[in-house]
Design an enzyme around this catalytic site. Structure first.
Site, PDB file in Angstrom:
ATOM      1  N   HIS A   1       0.812  32.969 126.016  1.00  0.00           N
ATOM      2  CA  HIS A   1       2.227  33.349 125.904  1.00  0.00           C
ATOM      3  C   HIS A   1       2.764  33.796 127.259  1.00  0.00           C
ATOM      4  O   HIS A   1       3.794  33.286 127.735  1.00  0.00           O
ATOM      5  CB  HIS A   1       2.367  34.481 124.876  1.00  0.00           C
ATOM      6  CG  HIS A   1       3.748  35.042 124.760  1.00  0.00           C
ATOM      7  ND1 HIS A   1       4.607  34.707 123.736  1.00  0.00           N
ATOM      8  CD2 HIS A   1       4.436  35.922 125.545  1.00  0.00           C
ATOM      9  CE1 HIS A   1       5.750  35.344 123.893  1.00  0.00           C
ATOM     10  NE2 HIS A   1       5.672  36.100 124.993  1.00  0.00           N
ATOM     11  N   GLU A   2       2.069  34.733 127.886  1.00  0.00           N
ATOM     12  CA  GLU A   2       2.525  35.229 129.189  1.00  0.00           C
ATOM     13  C   GLU A   2       2.455  34.133 130.252  1.00  0.00           C
ATOM     14  O   GLU A   2       3.280  34.093 131.172  1.00  0.00           O
ATOM     15  CB  GLU A   2       1.695  36.439 129.613  1.00  0.00           C
ATOM     16  CG  GLU A   2       1.768  37.625 128.662  1.00  0.00           C
ATOM     17  CD  GLU A   2       3.178  38.143 128.436  1.00  0.00           C
ATOM     18  OE1 GLU A   2       4.075  37.867 129.266  1.00  0.00           O
ATOM     19  OE2 GLU A   2       3.399  38.827 127.420  1.00  0.00           O
TER      20      GLU A   2
ATOM     21  N   HIS B   1       5.614  32.196 130.463  1.00  0.00           N
ATOM     22  CA  HIS B   1       6.605  32.838 131.335  1.00  0.00           C
ATOM     23  C   HIS B   1       6.314  32.529 132.800  1.00  0.00           C
ATOM     24  O   HIS B   1       7.222  32.230 133.583  1.00  0.00           O
ATOM     25  CB  HIS B   1       6.574  34.351 131.131  1.00  0.00           C
ATOM     26  CG  HIS B   1       7.214  34.830 129.874  1.00  0.00           C
ATOM     27  ND1 HIS B   1       8.478  34.435 129.480  1.00  0.00           N
ATOM     28  CD2 HIS B   1       6.771  35.699 128.911  1.00  0.00           C
ATOM     29  CE1 HIS B   1       8.783  35.035 128.343  1.00  0.00           C
ATOM     30  NE2 HIS B   1       7.772  35.795 127.967  1.00  0.00           N
TER      31      HIS B   1
ATOM     32  N   GLU C   1      12.419  33.489 125.936  1.00  0.00           N
ATOM     33  CA  GLU C   1      11.084  33.504 125.332  1.00  0.00           C
ATOM     34  C   GLU C   1      10.626  32.136 124.827  1.00  0.00           C
ATOM     35  O   GLU C   1       9.539  32.025 124.262  1.00  0.00           O
ATOM     36  CB  GLU C   1      11.059  34.508 124.172  1.00  0.00           C
ATOM     37  CG  GLU C   1      11.227  35.958 124.585  1.00  0.00           C
ATOM     38  CD  GLU C   1      10.059  36.490 125.408  1.00  0.00           C
ATOM     39  OE1 GLU C   1       8.936  35.958 125.261  1.00  0.00           O
ATOM     40  OE2 GLU C   1      10.270  37.429 126.199  1.00  0.00           O
TER      41      GLU C   1
END
Length: 719
Positions: free
Chosen positions: A494-495, A498, A523
């Protein structure tokens, strides 16, 4: 944050007297990486003072230049360079505050943060800059679409800061911004300094595999005391002091078989820090006052207006629709958990409590799919998970991660790794720091931190983005015992989504670099890359047993996927509940005095299948209320967008270069430089968005299909 640092910035190189000096500074940052994050000024804690001084000096030069009203193109470039200089301080101080083990560095970063924020208030109320931006926005000869977009958003952000207000009102808005910055910092610090704790006796009430997490304590055993005349040493009983910070609390709730232990930990962990009740009240009041001064009914209206949703009414209708859609399945899951508990405990009349959820759902998943979390974790040693990130960038983008030695003083901890994202034809695309392991006084969650945004310096030179991924995994990267639970693997991916958004961005202006997009789009890449953490075609490339090297079995992954789906409705319902809390606390109705705890309790009873536990106030730990105030719904927007992108673009061949090229060229590289609706439709075509009451909401079809829900709300107009 403020006008000029609206999610950050970028800039073309200025063609005037001071340009060469600035370019030398940029080159110095690249070549002489002997200070923190590669900034030469940050060799010592006191370096933050000079770091702020130089940013202010440089920005002041640029303010003077802009006040002379040069060409429109130069105004935008200069504005962006101001933002770049200021954001470098803001972002570096933020990362340092959350991760540096040296308290002197942290204290100096705090001081730098406050100073630069004060200066930003000066910039955001500078009428010369505002008038220059208005001139640019009206200029029909401004050639670049990105420059026009930058001018528009700079003007909007200036006005969002209140520059158009009367002097007394502007002074009040500025003071409120300062107050809010202090309140947000106090809220975060309270979470760290007051994590709560409970004492558990005897030690046998805690699963043995968790003993290393807790502090041993000793107390008198009263039953032994009554029947013994021996010495005090013979009647001491070993127990544990459990610090109820979120990670530890999660472990207790999942693994402790003793219901009373789970109850004590749950209540304590959701009742701290008590001081944040007052802080939150003040934060809500300050934000509401700003909104009213600015002519809005609520802070939610003020915050949502620039986003795709455009209004709290659109957000709430979206949340209500999702809640109604998911409720029947969530209720079924709740009943299944309750029945399982009754069968296991033999207590037919016993109710299901919030502290039962993680424990019994874990047992149900293990029972249904023969899953052992330690077996799953054995296939995810941390170093192999980092290899998984390398697999993704090589397969999707034809790029590689290269390890880079850290210069003396560049790193803030020995565990930190540095890598460059390198493309064989394009060279280095950006730089990534990895700080993945937990330690005392470190930021307790997982996050992506920008350090430097990308921006075009000239036709041939580009300022490369620099970012950091910060997580809190147990163990050390150098230890063979460092293994991740699969939810931690999902968090890492997930990170990483980003980080890729930032690293692959190629905007002209730092103002639009990477994740600097409208909040309800930000997101989407991170949610999309969570899918990669669950797909066997991806996992088989890197998930190997820590001792045997065996590739993770496909049947094990199928069991993991099955277990994931067992309580998907409950998980989604929880996210809807969080978003409703966020919207309600900052909504119009909070203009009246209301107790935030009663608001949260009412919402939980109305929109979840679970009861509220009296005396708890979970919202005092919900730090998304700070940076995502009235914007937490964006996670649900992203979940819907990601489901559609995965289904239409990635699912058939998730690791193909064609998939990666589309993701990069149609979405990631544009950052915030293009309209978000255009980005999404360019990527996957029509059907990803729906119009509603002047705003935009995601289409729910793909998410419904994924969760096997039948009612998907098709009555809205598809864009």
């Amino acid at each position: 944050m403020l006008t000029l640092v609206r999610r950050a910035t970028s800039s073309l190189r200025l063609r005037f007297l001071h340009n060469q000096c600035n370019l030398e500074r940029i080159r110095s940052h690249r070549l002489h990486t002997s200070g923190l994050y590669g900034f030469d000024l940050l060799k010592t804690p006191k370096g933050f003072q000079r770091f702020v001084d130089e940013a202010i000096e440089r920005s002041s030069e640029l303010v003077t230049y802009i006040s002379g009203m040069p060409s429109s193109a130069e105004i935008i470039r200069a504005m962006d360079e101001i933002s770049d200089a200021v954001c470098s301080v803001v972002d570096s101080a933020e990362l340092c505050r959350h991760t540096h083990p040296d308290r002197e560095f942290v204290e100096e970063a705090n001081k730098a943060s406050m100073r630069i924020n004060e200066y930003l208030h000066y910039l955001n109320t500078n009428h010369s800059l505002y008038h220059a931006v208005m001139k640019v926005e009206k200029d029909p000869n401004l050639l670049s679409k990105e420059a026009k977009r930058a001018a528009h958003y700079l003007r909007v952000d200036f006005e969002k800061g209140g520059i158009h207000l009367a002097a007394d009102k502007l002074d009040r808005v500025n003071q409120l911004h300062v107050d809010i910055a202090h309140l947000c910092r106090e809220f975060s610090e309270n979470i760290i300094t007051d994590p709560g704790s409970v004492d558990i006796f005897p030690a046998s009430r805690i699963p043995k595999h968790l003993h290393h997490l807790f502090k041993p304590i000793y107390g008198l055993n009263s039953s032994t005391l009554r029947g013994s005349s021996g010495s005090r040493d013979n009647i001491k009983e070993k127990g544990f002091q459990i610090t109820t910070e979120p990670g530890t609390l999660s472990s207790i709730l999942q693994w402790a078989s003793d219901a009373e232990v789970r109850k004590m930990a749950y209540i304590q962990g959701n009742s701290v820090p008590h001081a944040n009740l007052a802080v939150l009240d003040k934060l809500i009041a300050a934000r509401h006052e700003i909104a009213q001064i600015m002519g809005y009914k609520s802070y939610a209206e003020f915050a949502v207006r620039p986003n795709m949703a455009s209004s709290p009414e659109v957000v709430m209708s979206f949340l209500f629709e999702m809640s109604k859609m998911i409720r029947p399945k969530a209720d079924e899951e709740f009943k299944a958990i309750r029945d399982f508990k009754k069968a296991r405990t033999g207590q037919i009349c016993e109710d299901l409590e919030p502290w039962d959820e993680a424990y019994f759902t874990g047992m149900m998943k293990s029972s249904a799919y023969n899953l052992d979390s330690s077996v799953v974790a054995s296939y995810f040693p941390l170093h192999q998970c980092i290899e998984g990130l390398k697999v993704l960038v090589e397969s999707l983008f034809g790029a590689t991660f290269r390890s880079i030695p850290l210069a003396p003083g560049e790193s803030w901890h020995p565990d930190v790794l540095k890598m460059s994202l390198h493309h064989p034809e394009e060279g280095d695309l950006g730089y990534l720091y990895l700080d993945l392991c937990s330690r005392k006084d470190k930021y307790p969650g997982c996050a992506h931190f920008a350090i430097k945004g990308g921006r075009r310096l000239s036709e041939t030179e580009y300022q490369l983005p620099v970012v950091a991924l910060v997580c809190n995994f147990a163990g050390s990267r150098s230890s063979s015992s460092a293994k991740l639970n699969h939810w931690e693997v999902e968090t890492l991916f997930h990170e990483f989504g980003h980080a890729l958004h930032s690293l692959l961005s190629r905007t002209d202006y730092q103002h639009f670099s990477g994740t600097r997009v409208v909040l309800d789009l930000a997101e989407t890449p991170s949610n999309l890359f969570e899918y990669y953490a669950w797909d066997y075609r991806v996992l088989r490339k890197f998930a190997r047993h820590y001792s045997t090297g065996e590739v993770i079995p496909e049947k094990l992954v199928e069991s993991m996927q099955g277990a994931r789906k067992m309580f998907a409705a409950t998980d989604l319902q929880r996210q809807i509940f969080y978003a409703l809390i966020d919207q309600t606390l900052f909504g119009e109705q909070l203009s009246r005095q209301r107790d935030t705890t009663s608001v949260v309790a009412d919402l939980k009873r109305q929109y979840t299948s679970w009861k509220h536990v009296e005396g708890t106030h979970w919202q005092t730990r919900f730090n998304h209320l700070l940076n995502y105030g009235a914007g937490y719904y964006s996670y649900l927007y992203a979940k819907c967008f990601a489901a559609t992108i995965w289904k239409k673009l990635c699912q058939e061949d998730p690791l193909s270069l064609a998939t990666g090229t589309a993701l990069r060229t149609k979405f990631l590289e544009h950052g915030g430089a293009k309209d978000p609706a255009d980005l999404l439709t360019d990527l996957v075509g029509d059907g990803i968005l729906q119009s509603r009451d002047g705003g935009i909401v995601p289409d729910l079809t793909s998410l419904c299909d994924e969760m096997k829900l039948e009612e998907c709300g098709q009555e809205h107009v598809v864009l």
